[in-house]
Design a protein around this motif. Structure first.
Motif, PDB file in Angstrom:
ATOM      1  N   TYR A 242      84.090  27.891  43.175  1.00 45.32           N
ATOM      2  CA  TYR A 242      85.235  28.724  43.534  1.00 45.32           C
ATOM      3  C   TYR A 242      86.543  27.931  43.476  1.00 45.32           C
ATOM      4  O   TYR A 242      87.570  28.416  42.983  1.00 45.32           O
ATOM      5  CB  TYR A 242      85.043  29.295  44.938  1.00 45.32           C
ATOM      6  N   ALA A 286      91.705  39.050  42.454  1.00 46.64           N
ATOM      7  CA  ALA A 286      90.517  38.220  42.262  1.00 46.64           C
ATOM      8  C   ALA A 286      90.758  36.815  42.812  1.00 46.64           C
ATOM      9  O   ALA A 286      89.874  36.219  43.454  1.00 46.64           O
ATOM     10  CB  ALA A 286      90.175  38.150  40.771  1.00 46.64           C
ATOM     11  N   MET A 290      88.812  34.859  45.904  1.00 45.87           N
ATOM     12  CA  MET A 290      88.256  33.500  45.845  1.00 45.87           C
ATOM     13  C   MET A 290      88.790  32.645  46.987  1.00 45.87           C
ATOM     14  O   MET A 290      88.046  31.877  47.613  1.00 45.87           O
ATOM     15  CB  MET A 290      88.609  32.860  44.493  1.00 45.87           C
ATOM     16  N   VAL A 308      85.140  39.681  41.982  1.00 48.56           N
ATOM     17  CA  VAL A 308      85.972  38.670  41.323  1.00 48.56           C
ATOM     18  C   VAL A 308      85.671  38.639  39.826  1.00 48.56           C
ATOM     19  O   VAL A 308      86.583  38.625  38.987  1.00 48.56           O
ATOM     20  CB  VAL A 308      85.741  37.274  41.946  1.00 48.56           C
TER      21      VAL A 308
END
Length: 451
Positions: A242, A286, A290, A308
């Motif tokens: 991530y 998105a 994250m 995402v």
């Protein structure tokens, strides 16, 4: 009029204007464009995974010199590189064929101008792929000689980092025909303003896509994480994935405006701006998800992972569509010039063809008139005693043709003042009153009667 328009346009814009190939497209243009965009994006995702995986493997293996668990991580990432590479190659066929069909003149002109660099793509790709296989299958062989093992991957990485430069330079150059007359080889074309921004945007995209891929790949329930990566937890890898995807995406956002600003304004339009900003609008939530995932607990870090991925996929589609829109906008004026030049060429070719046919017909007509005239003179003066292929009073014409082959002057002299050759045939009378023109056509007819 068309010539005048072409001359005036080319005087104001020093742009090479080639003729196009007037061949029909195998499919409707809109369908070929859809195939080009979708197949290219699918190909690009796996290119991203291949390059991003190679960079992360190299980084992890170097770090693994001091921390063994990173060497194991490098081995696991390396196992994905060759698979993603193979898929990237297969998926690369459709966009390559599509762009060749849609933009033949532009794509091949760019290839020719970059010369050896474009030709070098195949051997470079082959060497890089073989090096990745060598690295993958010699992990135990070089267990005690990591410098050599890392060097193999480092060389593959350098090559894989250079190959996108070739593609980006070509794709960039094909959109700007006005540069064709001044570009001097690949490295000169590589210095065009938009190449490096697009290249770094592509690199960060590779890292972002690879970060999300590793998050998913090592989070699978059937992935034997504890056996393969002792020293890490799934949560550790998820955070790393991530973090990498988020940081790389932020870098893309920062480079994006530079990419747009370095593009010539000729391809800009409201349709392009709308598509680009829609893609950005999909990416922002998105990226926020994250960020929230990195702040969440172990159990909730992947809560919004598929959202995402979906949002980022939509962003990729919009960005890929934006590239096509810019390409179409940028090439439209030049394509109109090419169309005019092609139509003018076709007109000239058609006129030349008609003129040639008329000249040939006139020549055939003249030949036919000459033959008819010779036959007419023959019928008036000779037909009473000579048949074309049979003996009458005198020998057949075919026999005369055989005797006087390539001796037209001798035949003329004989007709004007003949002698007696055959005891069983009367002597032929002379024909001194036949004009020179009629004599020429008559003897020509006699000598060609076998043809």
């Amino acid at each position: 009029m068309i010539n005048s328009l072409l001359i005036s346009l080319q005087t104001n814009i020093p742009t090479p204007v080639p003729k196009d190939l007037p061949l029909p497209l195998p499919l409707p243009e809109w369908l070929l464009i859809i195939i080009l965009v979708i197949s290219f994006l699918a190909h690009l995702v796996f290119v991203n995974l291949m390059l991003g995986g190679t960079l992360l493997t190299l980084w992890s293996q170097i770090k693994g010199l001091k921390d063994k668990k990173y060497d194991l991580l490098a081995k696991e990432i390396a196992s994905t590189i060759t698979v993603n590479k193979s898929i990237a190659v297969v998926l690369g066929v459709a966009p390559l064929l599509s762009i060749n069909v849609l933009y033949t003149v532009y794509f091949y002109s760019a290839n020719a101008l970059t010369g050896l660099a474009w030709i070098a793509v195949i051997p470079l790709v082959t060497i890089a792929f073989l090096l990745t296989y060598l690295h993958k299958y010699t992990w135990k062989v070089f267990e005690n000689n990591k410098a050599v093992h890392i060097s193999i991957l480092a060389l593959a990485t350098v090559i894989l980092l250079f190959i996108p430069f070739i593609f980006l330079t070509n794709i960039n150059l094909m959109m700007f025909p006005e540069k064709w007359a001044v570009v001097k080889g690949f490295f000169n074309a590589m210095m065009l303003p938009n190449v490096f921004p697009r290249y770094f945007h592509f690199l960060f995209a590779s890292l972002a896509v690879t970060g999300l891929f590793l998050f998913w790949y090592m989070s699978r329930k059937n992935y034997e994480f504890e056996n393969l990566l002792p020293g890490f937890t799934r949560y550790d890898i998820q955070r790393k994935g991530y973090s990498l995807a988020l940081i790389a995406s932020i870098c893309q956002m920062l480079i994006g405006p530079i990419v747009l600003l370095t593009l010539p304004t000729k391809g800009m339009g409201w349709n392009l701006i709308l598509v680009i900003f829609t893609g950005v609008a999909m990416a922002l939530p998105a990226m926020w998800m994250m960020w929230k995932g990195l702040q969440a607990s172990r159990e909730n870090i992947g809560k919004n992972f598929y959202k995402v991925v979906i949002l980022m996929s939509i962003t990729v589609v919009f960005m890929g569509s934006g590239r096509q829109i810019y390409r179409a906008n940028a090439l439209e004026p030049h394509q109109k010039l090419v169309k005019l030049r092609t139509e003018e060429f076709q007109k000239i070719k058609k006129e030349a063809f008609v003129k040639s046919r008329r000249a040939q017909a006139a020549e055939n007509s003249a030949d036919l008139s000459l033959a008819d005239k010779g036959k007419k003179v023959f019928n008036q003066n000779c037909a009473a005693c000579h048949k074309p292929k049979e003996m009458l009073v005198g020998p057949p014409v075919t026999e005369m043709a055989a005797i006087y082959k390539d001796k037209k002057t001798d035949l003329i002299n004989w007709i004007k003042k003949p002698g007696k050759k055959r005891p069983n045939a009367p002597q032929m009378p002379g024909f001194p009153k036949i004009s020179d023109e009629d004599m020429s056509t008559l003897t020509e007819y006699i000598l060609t009667i076998n043809n």
